[in-house]
Scaffold this active site. Structure first.
Site, PDB file in Angstrom:
ATOM      1  N   GLY A   1       0.175  -5.491   0.915  1.00  0.00           N
ATOM      2  CA  GLY A   1      -1.113  -5.666   0.247  1.00  0.00           C
ATOM      3  C   GLY A   1      -1.000  -6.361  -1.089  1.00  0.00           C
TER       4      GLY A   1
ATOM      5  CB  ALA B   1      -0.921  -0.005   1.224  1.00  0.00           C
TER       6      ALA B   1
END
Length: 260
Positions: free
Chosen positions: A111, A66
């Site tokens: 992520g 992220a």
């Protein structure tokens, strides 16, 4: 559908979703996740799509986590909301009737590793790197990594990755079962397309039932999962494709499935 952070191409019954922020190593933002949610819903609705490939733009990164610059000043409620958004999307991928294939073309961190974990099958290029480095910045995996990773590779190996924050290379990912196959970088998308095409050539009803049996069955104890499998197995005998598939086998001809 207008997309700024993703590319979507549908060709030959295969949807290819490309995370498209190469100057930022395809790092995820909230807007990226919101677009991904739209795309997952779109490919699920599209009756022509039989399989979905997820990859990253460029040759360096699948998704390098992220966007920390954006996340740094989040308050607790905002971080929780972002995690729940990602969970909703990744759960939709798992629940989709279409198989998702991750073509991991570089760094899959945080992520990004969690996105690959939410896919049904993972192919990796030789230069792929995997990791859950959140501990290095004072947090824990928030997009499902603490749950999907141990379910895939076991508690001990998962905790080693999560608690050290260290990356592993493609060869190690293959050894521990994190990926299905490792191929040269230049062959990755072609191999993913071949795999998707092979799946797409099967009957859609049977493919959906196979995925449903595995994904949902893994969340049950063995006795309930086997009962669930038997229910789906029985249901498959009410379909046209079962009659066509078995008839074609006995008549020594290719089946002509009608997805019903």
């Amino acid at each position: 559908m207008e997309l700024e952070n993703l590319l979507l191409e549908v060709k030959d019954r295969i949807a290819t979703v490309t995370m498209n922020r190469p100057t930022a190593m395809n790092a995820m933002t909230r807007s990226t996740l919101e677009e991904l949610e739209q795309v997952v819903a779109e490919v699920e609705r599209d009756q022509e799509v039989r399989a979905v490939i997820v990859t990253g733009a460029g040759t360096k990164a699948f998704v390098a986590g992220a966007d920390i610059a954006v996340m740094r000043d989040m308050i607790s409620a905002e971080a929780r909301e972002l995690a729940l958004l990602a969970h909703r999307i990744y759960a939709a991928m798992e629940a989709s009737s279409k198989p998702f294939i991750a073509a991991v073309n570089g760094y899959a961190l945080g992520g990004g590793c969690e996105l690959a974990l939410a896919c049904d099958i993972r192919l990796a290029s030789q230069n792929a790197r995997f990791g859950q480095p959140e501990i290095n910045i004072g947090i824990l995996p928030g997009f499902g990594g603490s749950q999907r990773l141990p379910r895939l590779i076991g508690k001990g190996r998962a905790l080693e990755m999560i608690l050290t924050g260290e990356m592993i290379d493609a060869a190690e990912a293959l050894r521990i079962g994190l990926v299905n196959r490792v191929v040269p970088q230049e062959e990755l998308l072609e191999e993913a397309r071949k795999l998707a095409a092979k799946i797409a050539s099967k009957g859609r009803v049977a493919a959906r039932l196979c995925k449903e049996a595995v994904v949902h069955g893994l969340e049950m104890d063995l006795a309930r999962a086997c009962f669930y499998e038997a229910e789906l197995f029985g249901y498959s005998f009410s379909t046209f494709d079962q009659k066509e598939g078995m008839g074609a086998f006995l008549e020594k001809r290719p089946p002509v499935f009608q997805d019903r």
